[in-house]
Scaffold this motif. Structure first.
Motif, PDB file in Angstrom:
ATOM      1  N   ILE A 214      -5.011  30.275   5.013  1.00 45.42           N
ATOM      2  CA  ILE A 214      -4.862  31.456   4.170  1.00 45.42           C
ATOM      3  C   ILE A 214      -5.319  31.214   2.730  1.00 45.42           C
ATOM      4  O   ILE A 214      -5.709  32.151   2.035  1.00 45.42           O
ATOM      5  CB  ILE A 214      -3.384  31.924   4.200  1.00 45.42           C
TER       6      ILE A 214
ATOM      7  N   TYR B 207      -8.192  33.058   0.909  1.00 45.35           N
ATOM      8  CA  TYR B 207      -8.043  34.469   0.568  1.00 45.35           C
ATOM      9  C   TYR B 207      -7.354  34.645  -0.774  1.00 45.35           C
ATOM     10  O   TYR B 207      -7.646  35.578  -1.525  1.00 45.35           O
ATOM     11  CB  TYR B 207      -7.250  35.199   1.655  1.00 45.35           C
ATOM     12  N   VAL B 208      -6.412  33.725  -1.051  1.00 46.18           N
ATOM     13  CA  VAL B 208      -5.712  33.804  -2.333  1.00 46.18           C
ATOM     14  C   VAL B 208      -6.652  33.448  -3.475  1.00 46.18           C
ATOM     15  O   VAL B 208      -6.679  34.115  -4.510  1.00 46.18           O
ATOM     16  CB  VAL B 208      -4.496  32.857  -2.333  1.00 46.18           C
TER      17      VAL B 208
ATOM     18  N   LEU C 131       0.635  27.142  -1.986  1.00 47.46           N
ATOM     19  CA  LEU C 131       0.008  28.442  -1.731  1.00 47.46           C
ATOM     20  C   LEU C 131       0.602  29.513  -2.643  1.00 47.46           C
ATOM     21  O   LEU C 131      -0.123  30.271  -3.300  1.00 47.46           O
ATOM     22  CB  LEU C 131       0.214  28.827  -0.268  1.00 47.46           C
ATOM     23  N   PHE C 132       1.939  29.562  -2.717  1.00 47.14           N
ATOM     24  CA  PHE C 132       2.601  30.610  -3.499  1.00 47.14           C
ATOM     25  C   PHE C 132       2.395  30.425  -4.989  1.00 47.14           C
ATOM     26  O   PHE C 132       2.413  31.392  -5.743  1.00 47.14           O
ATOM     27  CB  PHE C 132       4.094  30.634  -3.173  1.00 47.14           C
TER      28      PHE C 132
ATOM     29  N   ALA D  36      -0.362  29.502  -6.310  1.00 46.91           N
ATOM     30  CA  ALA D  36      -1.646  30.144  -6.597  1.00 46.91           C
ATOM     31  C   ALA D  36      -1.485  31.665  -6.648  1.00 46.91           C
ATOM     32  O   ALA D  36      -2.164  32.349  -7.422  1.00 46.91           O
ATOM     33  CB  ALA D  36      -2.680  29.769  -5.543  1.00 46.91           C
ATOM     34  N   ILE D  37      -0.568  32.207  -5.844  1.00 46.07           N
ATOM     35  CA  ILE D  37      -0.318  33.650  -5.891  1.00 46.07           C
ATOM     36  C   ILE D  37       0.404  34.014  -7.183  1.00 46.07           C
ATOM     37  O   ILE D  37      -0.023  34.887  -7.930  1.00 46.07           O
ATOM     38  CB  ILE D  37       0.541  34.089  -4.683  1.00 46.07           C
TER      39      ILE D  37
ATOM     40  N   PHE E  64       8.265  23.124  10.941  1.00 40.50           N
ATOM     41  CA  PHE E  64       7.968  23.859   9.706  1.00 40.50           C
ATOM     42  C   PHE E  64       6.752  23.248   9.017  1.00 40.50           C
ATOM     43  O   PHE E  64       5.818  23.961   8.634  1.00 40.50           O
ATOM     44  CB  PHE E  64       9.174  23.818   8.767  1.00 40.50           C
TER      45      PHE E  64
ATOM     46  N   ILE F 176       3.487  23.995  11.118  1.00 45.23           N
ATOM     47  CA  ILE F 176       3.105  25.413  11.106  1.00 45.23           C
ATOM     48  C   ILE F 176       2.579  25.823   9.737  1.00 45.23           C
ATOM     49  O   ILE F 176       1.508  26.425   9.614  1.00 45.23           O
ATOM     50  CB  ILE F 176       4.310  26.307  11.470  1.00 45.23           C
ATOM     51  N   PHE F 177       3.317  25.442   8.682  1.00 45.07           N
ATOM     52  CA  PHE F 177       2.954  26.001   7.385  1.00 45.07           C
ATOM     53  C   PHE F 177       1.821  25.266   6.705  1.00 45.07           C
ATOM     54  O   PHE F 177       1.074  25.882   5.941  1.00 45.07           O
ATOM     55  CB  PHE F 177       4.183  26.125   6.494  1.00 45.07           C
TER      56      PHE F 177
ATOM     57  N   ALA G 251      -1.040  27.027   8.464  1.00 46.60           N
ATOM     58  CA  ALA G 251      -1.192  28.426   8.043  1.00 46.60           C
ATOM     59  C   ALA G 251      -1.683  28.512   6.605  1.00 46.60           C
ATOM     60  O   ALA G 251      -2.599  29.279   6.291  1.00 46.60           O
ATOM     61  CB  ALA G 251       0.136  29.161   8.193  1.00 46.60           C
ATOM     62  N   CYS G 252      -1.092  27.704   5.722  1.00 44.07           N
ATOM     63  CA  CYS G 252      -1.469  27.780   4.309  1.00 44.07           C
ATOM     64  C   CYS G 252      -2.909  27.326   4.087  1.00 44.07           C
ATOM     65  O   CYS G 252      -3.630  27.895   3.272  1.00 44.07           O
ATOM     66  CB  CYS G 252      -0.525  26.946   3.457  1.00 44.07           C
TER      67      CYS G 252
ATOM     68  N   ILE H 221      11.685  31.595   1.780  1.00 49.01           N
ATOM     69  CA  ILE H 221      10.857  31.064   2.850  1.00 49.01           C
ATOM     70  C   ILE H 221      11.294  29.658   3.250  1.00 49.01           C
ATOM     71  O   ILE H 221      11.283  29.294   4.425  1.00 49.01           O
ATOM     72  CB  ILE H 221       9.362  31.032   2.423  1.00 49.01           C
ATOM     73  N   ILE H 222      11.695  28.854   2.263  1.00 52.02           N
ATOM     74  CA  ILE H 222      11.971  27.449   2.597  1.00 52.02           C
ATOM     75  C   ILE H 222      13.420  27.210   3.008  1.00 52.02           C
ATOM     76  O   ILE H 222      13.859  26.062   3.085  1.00 52.02           O
ATOM     77  CB  ILE H 222      11.594  26.492   1.446  1.00 52.02           C
TER      78      ILE H 222
END
Lengths: 223, 57, 219
Positions: A215, A218-219, A148-149, A151-152, A204, A207-208, A211-212, A170-171
């Motif tokens: 989300i 949107y990215v 995810l990050f 791509a950001i 972890f 959840i992630f 979530a990713c 985060i990790i």
């Protein structure tokens, strides 16, 4: 399912054609091992305590190198638009990318592990099964957020430089619990003996990844 | 006692600097907005008077 | 607004009064314990700020309205300010009480990581480029960072075994006067937060208005 496979296949084929990413990651992990070797002058009893840390630092650092490039080809060729235009659910795109990143990171981890055994004369074979279980869970954790990050980061002014800054804080739970689990597994204990580490790691991941996946779309809209 | 003094001092200094900075930014932005708006107003006023003159001629 | 400012001013005075004069001196730690009230005040505001970042980030992703983004950005900035104050006051408190400026206690570790996470949030914003990217990437990071915090706390606990009780003056019982002083301080800080937040959002509003006028008039 087949759509995920298509994205996965696309990435693997592109990589196999050049092999530049894999060889960069691999060389980098080799260099990290080398630096660790110089940084500590190892006696074998000391090695026992340092091994989990060395392994996970190498995994995450080499992994981040690969993650940073995972959207670079799309970005440079402007083909994210192409990805977006395919009539696929956006979260499937995420899973495609996640799995292809996982494959690359796993390959590098496997080679790193082999080299580690070779260089440091340290046997891991007594615990190979639980160890690979831990490595799989830990890698899943940092690659899930890393995808995810990545791509950001690739869409910002700082590009790949931003990725470690975003990802490492985060990790921290993943690294903490993976290191702890690796230490306990290498001592010959089961994965459940290291207290709540396994729970942290599994929660972890769950959840992630969830979530990713939500989300991610949107990215992509902003790329 | 010394520790209490320093904790309070640092707390208030940082808080005041931040608040001062907020107010200063706010005022300068307000001023800029005014300048822009007034320049727009004079522009439109000039335009209106120009159009009036043209209409008379 | 004027009433709010007055209320904030008044309650800050009340808080200072109750912290320094009304509350009794703690027996073991002495006057140093009075740092604790403001310390709690800042950590309370920082917590509210970060919860607001989380909520407004979700709302921004859902609605994509600038208002939510401004709220998230402003709260994040105030959160960073107040968590910095928390760490500084806590550190100064810890030196005489624990004999060290810093320990890797779970609460401290979590606070430290929280601080880093939201500084990264600000860095991400400044690196993101145009406004839409800024807002969206920051919102994504705000959500992920907030989800991460419980896990960070649990893993910090795991690393250090079970943590000693840090909060609460000396870990012991708390005198009713101290409780009142604490509550007054929390109220005052909440009001202060609201005032500062409003100022901060005003600044963003002004920037928006100026840039929209410029865009319209092509200046």
């Amino acid at each position: 399912m087949r759509k995920i496979f298509t994205i996965l296949w696309k990435d693997i084929v592109t990589e196999l054609r050049t092999k530049e990413l894999l060889s960069a990651m691999f060389t980098f992990s080799l260099i990290i091992l080398l630096i660790f070797n110089f940084a500590f002058s190892f006696s074998s009893e000391y090695l026992k305590f340092a091994t989990p840390a060395i392994l996970w630092v190498t995994f995450t650092f080499a992994g981040i190198l690969g993650l940073g490039r995972s959207f670079a080809i799309e970005k440079e060729g402007n083909s994210i638009l192409g990805l977006l235009l395919t009539p696929v659910d956006r979260s499937l795109l995420y899973f495609g990318k996640l799995i292809s990143n996982l494959v690359f990171v796993f390959i590098v981890e496997l080679i790193t592990l082999a080299l580690f055994v070779l260089f440091f004369n340290y046997s891991i074979f007594h615990a190979i099964l639980p160890l690979s279980f831990v490595i799989i869970l830990g890698t899943l954790g940092f690659v899930s957020v890393g995808t995810l990050f990545s791509a950001i980061a690739i869409n910002t002014k700082l590009r790949e430089v931003l990725l470690p800054i975003l990802l490492f804080p985060i990790i921290i739970p993943v690294i903490v619990s993976s290191v702890k689990l690796t230490a306990s597994v290498l001592e010959g204990n089961s994965v459940f003996s290291a207290g709540s580490a396994i729970h942290i790691l599994v929660s972890f991941d769950i959840i992630f990844i969830a979530a990713c996946a939500i989300i991610f779309e949107y990215v992509l809209e902003e790329s | 006692m010394v520790y209490l003094f320093w904790a309070q001092l640092i707390f208030w200094v940082i808080l005041c600097i931040y608040t001062y900075d907020l107010i200063r930014k706010n005022q300068s932005l307000n001023k800029r907005l005014e300048v822009i708006q007034s320049s727009l107003n004079t522009q439109t006023a000039e335009q209106v008077s120009l159009e009036n003159r043209e209409a008379k001629q | 607004m004027r009433i709010l400012l007055g209320l904030t001013f008044f309650s800050m005075i009340a808080s200072i009064y109750s912290v320094f004069i009304y509350a009794p001196t703690e027996q073991i730690m002495g006057h140093v314990q009075r740092i604790f009230y403001f310390h709690m005040g800042t950590v309370w505001v920082a917590t509210i700020a970060f919860i607001m970042v989380f909520i407004s980030s979700i709302q921004y992703l859902r609605k994509e309205s600038r208002r939510w983004d401004k709220l998230a950005y402003s709260s994040a900035e105030l959160g960073v300010l107040f968590i910095t104050l928390t760490i500084i006051t806590g550190s100064i408190w810890a030196k005489p009480v624990w004999g060290t400026w810093w320990t890797w206690d779970p609460q401290l570790t979590t606070t430290f990581i929280l601080w880093i996470l939201y500084i990264v949030y600000m860095i991400l914003r400044s690196a993101a480029g145009d406004d839409a990217k800024k807002a969206k990437f920051a919102a994504v990071f705000g959500i992920i960072a907030f989800l991460d915090l419980p896990l960070v706390y649990i893993s910090a606990r795991m690393m250090r075994g079970i943590s000693p009780v840090v909060f609460g003056p000396g870990g012991g019982g708390i005198a009713p006067e101290m409780m009142i002083a604490l509550l007054v301080t929390l109220l005052a800080f909440t009001l202060l937060f609201i005032v500062l937040l409003k100022q901060r959002i005003d600044i963003e509003d002004l920037k928006d208005r100026i840039s929209s006028i410029r865009l319209e008039e092509g200046i």
